[in-house]
Design an enzyme around this catalytic site. Structure first.
Site, PDB file in Angstrom:
ATOM      1  N   GLN A 182      30.469  57.408  77.145  1.00  0.00           N
ATOM      2  CA  GLN A 182      29.663  57.107  75.951  1.00  0.00           C
ATOM      3  C   GLN A 182      28.352  57.887  75.927  1.00  0.00           C
ATOM      4  O   GLN A 182      27.633  57.843  74.925  1.00  0.00           O
ATOM      5  CB  GLN A 182      29.342  55.604  75.892  1.00  0.00           C
ATOM      6  CG  GLN A 182      30.536  54.698  75.743  1.00  0.00           C
ATOM      7  CD  GLN A 182      31.146  54.708  74.345  1.00  0.00           C
ATOM      8  OE1 GLN A 182      30.523  55.116  73.369  1.00  0.00           O
ATOM      9  NE2 GLN A 182      32.380  54.255  74.243  1.00  0.00           N
ATOM     10  N   CYS A 328      39.849  48.843  74.202  1.00  0.00           N
ATOM     11  CA  CYS A 328      40.771  48.838  75.335  1.00  0.00           C
ATOM     12  C   CYS A 328      41.013  47.438  75.865  1.00  0.00           C
ATOM     13  O   CYS A 328      41.943  47.199  76.606  1.00  0.00           O
ATOM     14  CB  CYS A 328      40.195  49.707  76.431  1.00  0.00           C
ATOM     15  SG  CYS A 328      38.427  49.633  76.464  1.00  0.00           S
TER      16      CYS A 328
HETATM   17  C1  PLP Z   1      36.408  55.376  76.080  1.00  0.00           C
HETATM   18  C2  PLP Z   1      35.869  55.086  77.424  1.00  0.00           C
HETATM   19  C3  PLP Z   1      36.635  55.315  78.576  1.00  0.00           C
HETATM   20  C4  PLP Z   1      38.051  55.812  78.510  1.00  0.00           C
HETATM   21  O1  PLP Z   1      38.088  57.141  78.114  1.00  0.00           O
HETATM   22  P1  PLP Z   1      39.500  57.833  77.762  1.00  0.00           P
HETATM   23  O2  PLP Z   1      39.143  59.273  77.613  1.00  0.00           O
HETATM   24  O3  PLP Z   1      39.930  57.202  76.471  1.00  0.00           O
HETATM   25  O4  PLP Z   1      40.418  57.572  78.867  1.00  0.00           O
HETATM   26  C5  PLP Z   1      36.073  55.035  79.792  1.00  0.00           C
HETATM   27  N1  PLP Z   1      34.821  54.565  79.888  1.00  0.00           N
HETATM   28  C6  PLP Z   1      34.049  54.335  78.814  1.00  0.00           C
HETATM   29  C7  PLP Z   1      32.661  53.829  78.993  1.00  0.00           C
HETATM   30  C8  PLP Z   1      34.550  54.588  77.544  1.00  0.00           C
HETATM   31  O5  PLP Z   1      33.787  54.342  76.486  1.00  0.00           O
END
Ligand code: PLP
Length: 385
Positions: A182, A328
């Site tokens: 992020q 997620c």
């Molecule tokens: C979206 C996100 C992930 C996962 O990333 P992907 O590329 O979708 O596997 C992991 N950590 C944080 C903080 C996220 O926001």
């Protein structure tokens, strides 16, 4: 006339920037070579795309391009670090430390290691989402292999003080990882200033394609982690598997654009979200902001609507795409563990909405969203503190 639904879930994912798509197209069409084919120009052309992207990604975190390794995303990068470091170093240093508000994939990878016999210490956070630095100091010792502290929280937007954390972690000789999915491309990140050994990066949070990301891995200690995959030795053996040049070119372009626009976007985002927040809070003064009010990514607003159910509220604001938690974790029902970690009751956690603006969000869209949320709350009988 405004086009609905309005997308305000930019912490879950972001739309592809058209400039990123342009950078990807040649590698989906004519430049289809395997970057690992070293005997002909098809391969060289694809390998060159990886080189450019490695520089673009490295440029945003202050590290050398040779220390950037492409992955399928931040989930994979996080798993590589946590499982890989423990496999490599767990015998000497059996302990992993992280915070309770980490992304699910960090927590689950760490729990997997715990099941395998390693020690896991999950540090609590304060009621605004900060880790307690003195608790971290007490927890990190010479038995600690890895400390993993996320840069910006995906649910409540809180920014962790990585520089101070780095000083504490490095004093013990542990390795320091941050999940920057992020934060990368949104706030300045510097692997030297923060003494980071590993940084996890995702393209689709910064207007790049889904299915690609990167792991920054400091070269200093070449045996800091065991690779997760066995295979053909791609990415210096750190991550086997044929790299996807189009996706990687997209990640690189997304990083380059995010870097060039970082300062301007931070200012614009803060101005727009401050006015949006003021609109909501002046009409509905009982609202509660989740996460610290200052040390946060302004594009994220996580708000509890006392007395209301977040999912019902969502059902009454159908033309605004927001979420009641992390994308997620939405397969798992029940209140958000991140909101529980900052001390929210089940009721307050279940009354929360996460509203996330992004690069393509307009003022008109935010005005529309504010009006509709306020009207929906009124229609549901108002807030009941
Ligand atoms: C979206 C996100 C992930 C996962 O990333 P992907 O590329 O979708 O596997 C992991 N950590 C944080 C903080 C996220 O926001």
């Amino acid at each position: 006339m405004i086009k609905t639904p309005i997308y305000l879930d930019n912490q879950a994912t972001t739309p592809l920037d058209p400039r990123v798509l342009d950078a990807m197209m040649p590698y989906l069409k004519e430049h289809f070579g395997n970057p690992h084919s070293s005997t002909h120009s098809f391969g060289w052309r694809a390998a060159a795309a990886l080189d450019i992207a490695r520089e673009q990604v490295a440029g945003l975190i202050g590290g050398p391009p040779e220390e950037v390794f492409f992955t399928s995303g931040a989930t994979e990068a996080n798993n590589m670090v946590i499982k890989g470091v423990m496999a490599q170093r767990g015998a000497e240093r059996p302990k992993i430390i992280c915070v309770a508000t980490e992304h699910k994939c960090v927590l689950e990878a760490a729990r997997y290691c715990q099941q395998a016999g390693y020690e896991l210490e999950i540090l609590p956070v304060s009621e605004v989402g900060f880790l307690d630095l003195s608790m971290l100091e007490a927890a990190v010792d010479d038995r600690t292999a890895l400390v993993s502290i996320m840069a910006i929280n995906n649910e409540i937007g809180v920014i962790h003080p990585l520089k101070v954390v780095g000083e504490i972690v490095k004093a013990s000789g542990a390795l320091f990882h941050t999940d920057a999915a992020q934060a990368f491309g949104k706030i300045p990140l510097d692997v030297e200033a923060c003494q980071l050994d590993f940084v996890s990066i995702s393209a689709h949070k910064i207007y790049g394609p889904k299915g690609v990301g990167a792991l920054y891995k400091r070269a200093g200690d070449s045996r800091s982690l065991s690779p997760l995959f066995s295979g053909g030795g791609q990415e210096q053996g750190v991550r086997a598997g044929t790299q996807p040049p189009a996706l990687v070119a997209g990640l690189g372009a997304a990083a380059e654009i995010a870097g060039a626009e970082l300062d301007g976007e931070a200012v614009r985002t803060k101005q727009m979200m401050t006015s949006f927040k003021e609109k909501l809070f002046s009409a509905l003064p009982e609202l509660i902001l989740n996460g610290d009010a200052e040390e946060r990514w302004a594009g994220n607003l996580n708000i509890s609507f006392p007395g209301l159910d977040g999912d019902l509220l969502l059902a009454n604001t159908r033309d605004i795409a927001v979420s009641s938690g992390a994308a997620c974790a939405s397969a798992v029902s029940g209140p958000s563990y991140v909101l529980k970690a900052i001390g929210c009751t089940d009721r307050r956690a279940k009354s929360a909405l996460r509203i996330g603006m992004g690069r393509f969000t307009t003022k008109e869209e935010l005005d529309y969203a504010a009006e509709h949320i306020i009207a929906a709350v009124d229609g549901m009988g108002g807030l009941k503190p």
